[in-house]
Design an enzyme around this catalytic site. Structure first.
Site, mmCIF file in Angstrom:
data_model
loop_
_atom_site.group_PDB
_atom_site.id
_atom_site.type_symbol
_atom_site.label_atom_id
_atom_site.label_comp_id
_atom_site.label_asym_id
_atom_site.label_seq_id
_atom_site.Cartn_x
_atom_site.Cartn_y
_atom_site.Cartn_z
ATOM 1 N N ASP A 36 46.061 36.971 38.762
ATOM 2 C CA ASP A 36 46.507 35.864 37.912
ATOM 3 C C ASP A 36 46.682 34.585 38.732
ATOM 4 O O ASP A 36 47.002 34.656 39.919
ATOM 5 C CB ASP A 36 47.837 36.250 37.248
ATOM 6 C CG ASP A 36 48.169 35.369 36.062
ATOM 7 O OD1 ASP A 36 47.293 34.588 35.626
ATOM 8 O OD2 ASP A 36 49.309 35.446 35.576
ATOM 9 N N HIS A 96 38.384 30.168 39.281
ATOM 10 C CA HIS A 96 37.724 31.465 39.075
ATOM 11 C C HIS A 96 36.729 31.729 40.210
ATOM 12 O O HIS A 96 36.607 32.860 40.689
ATOM 13 C CB HIS A 96 37.026 31.505 37.718
ATOM 14 C CG HIS A 96 37.976 31.396 36.553
ATOM 15 N ND1 HIS A 96 39.134 32.132 36.477
ATOM 16 C CD2 HIS A 96 37.945 30.642 35.415
ATOM 17 C CE1 HIS A 96 39.777 31.842 35.340
ATOM 18 N NE2 HIS A 96 39.074 30.935 34.694
ATOM 19 N N LEU A 104 35.455 54.051 48.299
ATOM 20 C CA LEU A 104 36.352 53.418 47.320
ATOM 21 C C LEU A 104 35.776 53.474 45.906
ATOM 22 O O LEU A 104 34.594 53.180 45.711
ATOM 23 C CB LEU A 104 36.537 51.939 47.724
ATOM 24 C CG LEU A 104 37.325 51.062 46.757
ATOM 25 C CD1 LEU A 104 38.814 51.370 46.852
ATOM 26 C CD2 LEU A 104 37.082 49.576 47.043
HETATM 27 C C1 FPP Z 1 43.675 34.893 35.564
HETATM 28 O O1 FPP Z 1 43.826 33.573 35.957
HETATM 29 C C2 FPP Z 1 42.341 35.373 35.861
HETATM 30 C C3 FPP Z 1 41.427 35.735 34.943
HETATM 31 C C4 FPP Z 1 41.651 35.679 33.494
HETATM 32 C C5 FPP Z 1 40.102 36.189 35.311
HETATM 33 C C6 FPP Z 1 40.004 36.874 36.627
HETATM 34 C C7 FPP Z 1 38.629 36.722 37.058
HETATM 35 C C8 FPP Z 1 38.190 36.557 38.317
HETATM 36 C C9 FPP Z 1 39.038 36.633 39.518
HETATM 37 C C10 FPP Z 1 36.763 36.277 38.563
HETATM 38 C C11 FPP Z 1 35.801 37.277 38.007
HETATM 39 C C12 FPP Z 1 36.080 38.664 38.398
HETATM 40 C C13 FPP Z 1 35.245 39.506 39.016
HETATM 41 C C14 FPP Z 1 35.626 40.904 39.217
HETATM 42 C C15 FPP Z 1 33.950 39.072 39.529
HETATM 43 P P1 FPP Z 1 44.175 32.500 34.841
HETATM 44 O O2 FPP Z 1 42.914 31.823 34.482
HETATM 45 O O3 FPP Z 1 44.892 33.150 33.717
HETATM 46 O O4 FPP Z 1 45.119 31.552 35.655
HETATM 47 P P2 FPP Z 1 46.359 30.712 35.074
HETATM 48 O O5 FPP Z 1 47.348 31.686 34.529
HETATM 49 O O6 FPP Z 1 46.856 29.983 36.285
HETATM 50 O O7 FPP Z 1 45.788 29.797 34.036
#
Ligand code: FPP
Length: 282
Positions: free
Chosen positions: A35, A52, A146
């Site tokens: 997150d 991201h 893994l």
């Molecule tokens: C949360 O941050 C993150 C996500 C909803 C997506 C997680 C995705 C990635 C790390 C990239 C793609 C994954 C892989 C496995 C290739 P948020 O956007 O909710 O952040 P915020 O709460 O600060 O807005």
């Protein structure tokens, strides 16, 4: 073939990992709620996509570190079912990034013995992503390193409801009798079937919620919440979470006194503190 992750691992990192392995019993399964990508970008006046993108670099580092240190299972919450409600453009960018990641990484994951899996309502994902996930799972099915599971279009409640439906159908068909519905049986109907339950659940960005993640499976997981935003969370942060985990007393409902008689591997604190200081000095 490119050199393997073990071949390219820096000597000081190898040393740290070896000390960590001696410091306590490694969790068999680590689950992570990644997150804070958006906040990371906003703090830098960048578009959310930049968060991201940098988050994917964290995914690469954590997958590699978990594999090198010998973790059995790593499950990453990459896209929740609720995430479909985000603006269309952000969803589309996330899917593109996911596709790019899979295209670039599957071969390397395979060459490093990683078994790739996915859990969630994956038929809601773009066809191109579904195809890559299928191919990746087939290619890596026999690997013994893994197990990397990507939770995609995932919801814990949805998986429990889905499992209940299948169980009800099996009861109707006569292949399952209601008396046989034990906790183990329910686990075996979930998409995480065959994996040990998570021992350690990490959440980044300081939020203290489960967000519908692995609701059944995390019953006894130790939670580690860090203020670090996911794009900043790298292997040293994983090591800190492991040290914290080693210091926990996992009682599973028993008393501390009962555990003293058993083989509960609790680490020696001074040693851990010395290791911690090494990390913080970096
Ligand atoms: C949360 O941050 C993150 C996500 C909803 C997506 C997680 C995705 C990635 C790390 C990239 C793609 C994954 C892989 C496995 C290739 P948020 O956007 O909710 O952040 P915020 O709460 O600060 O807005």
């Amino acid at each position: 073939m490119k050199p393997t992750w073990l071949e390219t691992q820096a000597d000081d990192d190898k040393q740290l990992q070896s000390e960590l392995r001696q410091a306590g019993a490694m969790p068999r399964h680590i689950a992570i709620i990644m997150d804070g990508n958006g906040r990371w970008a906003v703090e830098r006046n960048l578009p959310r996509v930049a968060g991201h993108e940098e988050g994917i670099e964290s995914v690469r580092d954590i997958v590699k570190a978990a594999s090198q240190i010998g973790i059995e299972c790593l499950t990453l919450y990459a896209f929740s079912m609720e995430n479909w409600k985000r603006p269309r453009q952000e969803v589309s960018i996330l899917m593109t990034l996911l596709e790019k990641y899979l295209r670039q990484e599957i071969r390397e994951l395979h060459d490093n013995g990683v078994k790739l899996k996915s859990i969630g309502k994956t038929n809601a994902l773009p066809k191109s992503v579904q195809k890559l996930l299928r191919e990746g799972a087939e290619m890596t099915a026999d690997n013994t390193g893994l197990t990397l599971t990507l939770a995609l279009s995932y919801s814990g409640r949805w998986d429990i409801a889905r499992a209940m439906q299948v169980m009800a159908l099996d009861v109707r068909r006569g292949t399952l009798s209601p008396e046989d519905i034990t906790e183990e049986k329910i686990s075996s109907y979930l998409l995480t079937s065959g994996m040990p339950d998570p021992d350690l659940l990490i959440r980044t960005s300081g939020e203290k919620r489960l967000s519908n993640y692995l609701l059944w499976e995390t019953a006894y997981a130790e939670m580690y919440i860090t203020d670090a935003l996911w794009p900043d969370f790298r292997r040293n942060d994983l090591y800190k979470s492991l040290l914290d985990y080693f210091g926990r007393e996992r009682r599973f409902g028993k008393t501390s006194a009962q555990l003293l008689d058993s083989d509960n591997p609790k680490s020696e604190c001074g040693y851990l503190q010395r290791l911690m200081n090494m990390f913080y000095a970096k």
